[in-house]
Write a protein that holds these residues in place. Structure first.
Motif, PDB file in Angstrom:
ATOM      1  N   SER A  29      -1.369 -21.808   1.379  1.00 52.41           N
ATOM      2  CA  SER A  29      -2.078 -21.294   0.477  1.00 52.41           C
ATOM      3  C   SER A  29      -2.223 -19.710   0.417  1.00 52.41           C
ATOM      4  N   GLU A  30      -1.604 -19.179   1.330  1.00 51.74           N
ATOM      5  CA  GLU A  30      -1.793 -17.641   1.633  1.00 51.74           C
ATOM      6  C   GLU A  30      -1.180 -16.806   0.608  1.00 51.74           C
ATOM      7  N   ILE A  31      -1.535 -15.598   0.484  1.00 53.95           N
ATOM      8  CA  ILE A  31      -0.729 -14.626  -0.234  1.00 53.95           C
ATOM      9  C   ILE A  31       0.624 -14.227   0.427  1.00 53.95           C
ATOM     10  N   PRO A  32       1.750 -14.007  -0.037  1.00 55.00           N
ATOM     11  CA  PRO A  32       2.862 -13.366   0.250  1.00 55.00           C
ATOM     12  C   PRO A  32       2.754 -12.514   1.263  1.00 55.00           C
ATOM     13  N   SER A  33       3.590 -12.157   2.176  1.00 52.46           N
ATOM     14  CA  SER A  33       3.473 -11.021   2.949  1.00 52.46           C
ATOM     15  C   SER A  33       3.772  -9.712   2.183  1.00 52.46           C
ATOM     16  N   ILE A  34       4.841 -10.006   1.033  1.00 53.54           N
ATOM     17  CA  ILE A  34       5.103  -8.513   0.389  1.00 53.54           C
ATOM     18  C   ILE A  34       4.761  -9.117  -1.227  1.00 53.54           C
ATOM     19  N   VAL A  35       3.969  -8.447  -1.636  1.00 53.72           N
ATOM     20  CA  VAL A  35       3.779  -8.671  -3.087  1.00 53.72           C
ATOM     21  C   VAL A  35       4.344  -7.586  -4.158  1.00 53.72           C
ATOM     22  N   GLU A  36       5.195  -7.853  -5.027  1.00 55.93           N
ATOM     23  CA  GLU A  36       5.683  -6.838  -6.163  1.00 55.93           C
ATOM     24  C   GLU A  36       5.360  -7.276  -7.401  1.00 55.93           C
ATOM     25  N   TYR A  37       4.948  -6.130  -8.077  1.00 53.64           N
ATOM     26  CA  TYR A  37       4.376  -6.079  -9.549  1.00 53.64           C
ATOM     27  C   TYR A  37       4.693  -4.761 -10.147  1.00 53.64           C
ATOM     28  N   ASN A  89       7.072  -2.722 -10.819  1.00 55.31           N
ATOM     29  CA  ASN A  89       7.935  -2.001  -9.829  1.00 55.31           C
ATOM     30  C   ASN A  89       7.387  -1.411  -8.875  1.00 55.31           C
ATOM     31  N   GLN A  90       6.103  -2.045  -8.477  1.00 57.51           N
ATOM     32  CA  GLN A  90       5.516  -1.497  -7.265  1.00 57.51           C
ATOM     33  C   GLN A  90       5.295  -2.561  -6.123  1.00 57.51           C
ATOM     34  N   THR A  91       5.547  -2.160  -4.818  1.00 57.75           N
ATOM     35  CA  THR A  91       5.403  -3.170  -3.701  1.00 57.75           C
ATOM     36  C   THR A  91       4.411  -2.862  -2.680  1.00 57.75           C
ATOM     37  N   ALA A  92       3.815  -4.044  -2.588  1.00 56.09           N
ATOM     38  CA  ALA A  92       2.367  -3.998  -1.521  1.00 56.09           C
ATOM     39  C   ALA A  92       2.403  -4.695  -0.434  1.00 56.09           C
ATOM     40  N   ILE A  93       2.260  -4.221   0.623  1.00 50.66           N
ATOM     41  CA  ILE A  93       2.384  -4.937   2.182  1.00 50.66           C
ATOM     42  C   ILE A  93       0.888  -4.865   2.750  1.00 50.66           C
ATOM     43  N   SER A  94      -0.207  -4.042   2.620  1.00 51.45           N
ATOM     44  CA  SER A  94      -1.318  -4.201   3.122  1.00 51.45           C
ATOM     45  C   SER A  94      -2.278  -5.190   2.340  1.00 51.45           C
ATOM     46  N   ASP A  95      -3.413  -5.457   2.694  1.00 48.38           N
ATOM     47  CA  ASP A  95      -4.147  -6.239   1.951  1.00 48.38           C
ATOM     48  C   ASP A  95      -4.934  -5.346   0.776  1.00 48.38           C
ATOM     49  N   ALA A  96      -5.131  -4.283   1.046  1.00 45.14           N
ATOM     50  CA  ALA A  96      -5.566  -3.311   0.005  1.00 45.14           C
ATOM     51  C   ALA A  96      -4.650  -2.939  -1.105  1.00 45.14           C
ATOM     52  N   SER A  97      -3.564  -2.919  -0.883  1.00 48.15           N
ATOM     53  CA  SER A  97      -2.630  -2.632  -2.088  1.00 48.15           C
ATOM     54  C   SER A  97      -2.256  -3.675  -2.729  1.00 48.15           C
ATOM     55  N   LYS A  98      -2.297  -5.059  -2.017  1.00 49.41           N
ATOM     56  CA  LYS A  98      -2.166  -6.233  -2.536  1.00 49.41           C
ATOM     57  C   LYS A  98      -3.155  -6.380  -3.878  1.00 49.41           C
TER      58      LYS A  98
END
Length: 363
Positions: A267-275, A277-286
């Motif tokens: 149920s976890e959030i993927p390690s990399i989130v894209e939306y 044209n932006q990519t987020a790796i850290s929890d804050a950016s996700k």
């Protein structure tokens, strides 16, 4: 007895001393160097059962692992067709095993690099083992109605300075009534797979006890007979469970998705989130990307002047008269398959336990 046989017996004895709780995931792995043993895939999960185990040490290891509730997951054959490296775990449904394509160190033809992925539910803890639910069928609705009649809720709402405080006040009154007149029941969370029944659990307990006796008497006949019965029944129950899900997938798909989620345990959030044209790796950016996505789904209502709309309403605009039939009709329209909302009131109980009243109710 050879040196290797003695080591296997000592190892088996050590495994029995492992202490763990039901929610713990235990993995026992290594090079067991047991050549010539073939394994077949179990019917009820991604683990393997050994065949033609003949040595005393091999029997001791296998019997100990089964007696402790551990399942062997590896069936990666080396160049000689043997499986030397074994991986045992008490929660095979939470693990997946494959040959690693990017080994950390150089391997040889006898030992393949193994990659084990374990799925851990971050929300799972000892506090979640026991859950409390309101038992609405045992509620004292007569006393609850008297409680509401005795409270001048309308006057209390009018004394609030805004609609949010009015709602919170009303919500607190409802929760107070629930705590007073609706008993709670405690439900213990089961860690067994959904196809386990009382008979299979009983066999599992008998199997463990028989294993303990076998280590003392050195007679494993009774233990092996119970183990065979356990494996056979477990396979039957699993197939019945799968068949039921398949037959009900159109009429009741929630059981299928529950099965998928139980097997996936993810149920976890993927390690990399894209939306966008932006990519987020850290929890804050996700979190920021999720906020941007949900914000884009709503149309701003800045042009609506709520005060002006309310000023155009007459004194009696919010005097709504509802009778018993109106309330019951609304309750019956609720989808009972949906979970409880923020009010924690289960939708399946609302209409079922609706207390009829002779007089109309004014809000």
């Amino acid at each position: 007895m050879s040196c290797d046989e003695k080591k296997f017996l000592e190892f088996a004895e050590t495994v029995t001393k492992i202490k763990y709780d039901d929610n713990d995931t235990v993995i026992v792995c290594g090079d067991f160097n047991q050549s010539g043993i073939k394994r077949i895939k179990a019917d009820d999960g991604d683990y393997y059962l050994p065949m033609n185990v003949t040595t005393e040490g091999g029997v001791a290891v296998i019997d100990t692992m089964l007696g402790c509730g551990f399942h062997q997951m590896c069936n990666l054959e080396n160049a000689a067709g043997n499986v030397l490296d074994l991986v045992f775990t008490n929660r095979f449904y939470d693990l997946s095993l494959s040959e690693s394509l990017t080994p950390l160190i150089e391997t040889d033809v006898w030992h393949k690099a193994i990659e084990v992925e374990i799925t851990i539910d971050e929300n799972e803890s000892e506090l979640n083992d026991v859950t409390e639910f309101y038992k609405y069928e045992a509620a004292d609705f007569v006393a609850m109605n008297e409680f509401f009649v005795g409270r001048d809720i309308s006057t209390e709402i009018e004394q609030q300075d805004d609609i949010e405080n009015s709602f919170r006040m009303f919500e607190n009154v409802v929760y107070e009534a629930m705590d007073k007149f609706v008993p709670k029941v405690t439900v213990e969370k089961s860690t067994d797979p959904p196809w386990y029944n009382k008979q299979l659990k009983n066999l599992n307990n008998r199997k463990r006890k028989a294993h303990g006796r076998s280590k003392i008497t050195n007679d494993f006949a009774d233990y092996m007979a119970i183990t065979d019965s356990f494996v056979a029944l477990q396979g039957q129950l699993f197939q019945t469970y799968i068949s039921r899900i398949q037959s009900d997938i159109k009429s009741n798909p929630k059981h299928f998705w529950r099965f998928v989620n139980d097997r996936r345990k993810r149920s976890e959030i993927p390690s990399i989130v894209e939306y966008n044209n932006q990519t987020a790796i850290s929890d804050a950016s996700k979190a920021e990307l999720f906020a941007n996505f949900f914000e884009s789904q709503y149309i701003p209502s800045d042009d609506i002047d709520l005060d002006n709309l309310l000023s155009e309403c007459g004194d009696n605009a919010f005097d709504i008269e509802l009778n018993e039939a109106d309330v019951l009709k609304a309750l019956l329209s609720i989808n009972v398959n949906k979970g409880a909302g923020p009010d924690i009131i289960a939708s399946g109980n609302c209409a079922k336990h609706f207390e009829k009243r002779e007089n109309n109710t004014d809000f």
